[in-house]
Write a protein that holds these residues in place. Sequence first.
Motif, mmCIF file in Angstrom:
data_model
loop_
_atom_site.group_PDB
_atom_site.id
_atom_site.type_symbol
_atom_site.label_atom_id
_atom_site.label_comp_id
_atom_site.label_asym_id
_atom_site.label_seq_id
_atom_site.Cartn_x
_atom_site.Cartn_y
_atom_site.Cartn_z
ATOM 1 N N ALA A 13 30.449 64.382 74.829
ATOM 2 C CA ALA A 13 30.005 62.705 74.252
ATOM 3 C C ALA A 13 31.016 62.220 73.356
ATOM 4 O O ALA A 13 31.017 60.468 73.912
ATOM 5 N N ASP A 16 31.116 57.434 71.467
ATOM 6 C CA ASP A 16 30.083 56.836 71.870
ATOM 7 C C ASP A 16 28.251 56.929 72.089
ATOM 8 O O ASP A 16 27.719 56.727 71.526
ATOM 9 N N GLY A 17 28.547 59.143 72.681
ATOM 10 C CA GLY A 17 27.628 58.990 72.422
ATOM 11 C C GLY A 17 27.023 59.325 70.392
ATOM 12 O O GLY A 17 25.375 59.122 70.912
ATOM 13 N N LEU A 19 26.882 57.070 69.121
ATOM 14 C CA LEU A 19 26.262 55.464 68.723
ATOM 15 C C LEU A 19 25.851 55.351 68.798
ATOM 16 O O LEU A 19 23.987 54.311 68.682
ATOM 17 N N MET A 20 25.184 55.808 69.761
ATOM 18 C CA MET A 20 23.869 55.583 71.449
ATOM 19 C C MET A 20 23.400 56.315 70.668
ATOM 20 O O MET A 20 21.518 56.200 70.659
ATOM 21 N N SER A 21 22.895 57.851 69.621
ATOM 22 C CA SER A 21 21.712 58.304 69.406
ATOM 23 C C SER A 21 21.038 57.460 68.727
ATOM 24 O O SER A 21 20.031 57.747 68.337
ATOM 25 N N LEU A 23 20.653 54.461 68.056
ATOM 26 C CA LEU A 23 20.343 52.955 68.561
ATOM 27 C C LEU A 23 19.344 52.478 68.237
ATOM 28 O O LEU A 23 18.241 51.944 68.170
#
Length: 107
Positions: A13, A16-17, A19-21, A23
């Motif tokens: 991931a 980016d993965g 950071l997206m978790s 959000l």
Amino acid sequence: MFISNAYAQSAGAGADGGLMSFLPLVLMFVVLYFLMIRPQMKRQKEQKNMMEALAKNDEVVTSGGILGKVTKVNESYVTIEVAEGTEIVVQKVAVTMLLPKGTIKAI
């Protein structure tokens, strides 16, 4: 034969993965701030300004629901006339609302 092989999940991931978790957590905090924290701070500021602005002859309501006219203001106490010749002393924090002039006579 009856058991299939189990493979480990790859870390693929990347940044980016991660950071997206976070959000959804950040969005929930932003919504909480605008719906709960900010309005409460605004109410506290208005209450503080109202208590500082209390003056003689203001008509007020206490937290107990008593209507009266302010006759004397101290640093932390307020003397309120609830009837002709009847005065009570309450803490400033007990004053919840400032009424428009003439409200008590109209009641």
